[in-house]
Write a protein that holds these residues in place. Structure first.
Motif, PDB file in Angstrom:
ATOM      1  N   UNK A   5       0.842  -1.190   0.000  1.00  0.00           N
ATOM      2  CA  UNK A   5       0.000   0.000   0.000  1.00  0.00           C
ATOM      3  C   UNK A   5       0.882   1.246   0.000  1.00  0.00           C
ATOM      4  N   UNK A   6       1.897   1.247   0.843  1.00  0.00           N
ATOM      5  CA  UNK A   6       2.822   2.377   0.903  1.00  0.00           C
ATOM      6  C   UNK A   6       3.418   2.671  -0.472  1.00  0.00           C
ATOM      7  N   UNK A  18       3.689  10.484   2.844  1.00  0.00           N
ATOM      8  CA  UNK A  18       2.687   9.963   3.758  1.00  0.00           C
ATOM      9  C   UNK A  18       2.763  10.757   5.060  1.00  0.00           C
ATOM     10  N   UNK A  19       1.649  10.861   5.753  1.00  0.00           N
ATOM     11  CA  UNK A  19       1.581  11.595   7.013  1.00  0.00           C
ATOM     12  C   UNK A  19       1.478  10.599   8.159  1.00  0.00           C
ATOM     13  N   UNK A  20       1.950  10.985   9.329  1.00  0.00           N
ATOM     14  CA  UNK A  20       1.982  10.046  10.449  1.00  0.00           C
ATOM     15  C   UNK A  20       0.672   9.962  11.241  1.00  0.00           C
ATOM     16  N   UNK A  32       4.717   4.438   8.153  1.00  0.00           N
ATOM     17  CA  UNK A  32       3.995   5.664   8.479  1.00  0.00           C
ATOM     18  C   UNK A  32       2.971   5.954   7.391  1.00  0.00           C
ATOM     19  N   UNK A  33       1.781   6.368   7.810  1.00  0.00           N
ATOM     20  CA  UNK A  33       0.752   6.787   6.865  1.00  0.00           C
ATOM     21  C   UNK A  33      -0.155   5.692   6.363  1.00  0.00           C
ATOM     22  N   UNK A  34       0.042   4.467   6.850  1.00  0.00           N
ATOM     23  CA  UNK A  34      -0.772   3.338   6.378  1.00  0.00           C
ATOM     24  C   UNK A  34      -1.263   2.549   7.586  1.00  0.00           C
ATOM     25  N   UNK A  35      -2.554   2.224   7.571  1.00  0.00           N
ATOM     26  CA  UNK A  35      -3.144   1.374   8.604  1.00  0.00           C
ATOM     27  C   UNK A  35      -3.969   0.312   7.896  1.00  0.00           C
ATOM     28  N   UNK A  40      -8.739  -0.160   5.359  1.00  0.00           N
ATOM     29  CA  UNK A  40      -7.407   0.358   5.055  1.00  0.00           C
ATOM     30  C   UNK A  40      -7.463   1.872   5.179  1.00  0.00           C
ATOM     31  N   UNK A  41      -6.502   2.438   5.872  1.00  0.00           N
ATOM     32  CA  UNK A  41      -6.424   3.884   5.993  1.00  0.00           C
ATOM     33  C   UNK A  41      -5.083   4.374   5.487  1.00  0.00           C
TER      34      UNK A  41
END
Length: 82
Positions: A5-6, A18-20, A32-35, A40-41
């Motif tokens: 995803x990243x 990406x933002x934290x 960082x920036x992926x959940x 999925x965020x």
């Protein structure tokens, strides 16, 4: 999956970084920036110049190409000059 995803999100030309706001924790690494937790965020900082709703739709498509048909939340955390 988080790393895929990243890579897909960062490959989009409108994404500066990406933002934290989100993070995934992998052995020895934090993405960082992926959940990825059922939903999925992704949290992104976008370059100015494109309509934000269009970019968000494109990012959802890129993420779904990696994750399959999971719901995708895209947070635009900030904008920067192109």
């Amino acid at each position: 999956m988080s790393e895929g995803v990243e890579a897909a999100v960062l490959a989009h030309p409108a994404v500066a970084r990406l933002d934290d706001a989100f993070a995934s924790y992998l052995p020895g690494r934090r993405v960082v920036g992926v959940r990825v937790e059922g939903r999925v965020g992704v949290a992104v900082v976008l370059r100015l110049g494109r309509p934000i709703p269009e970019v968000v739709d494109e990012l959802r498509d890129r993420v779904r190409a990696v994750t399959g048909p999971a719901p995708v939340d895209v947070v635009v955390a900030d904008l920067v000059d192109a």
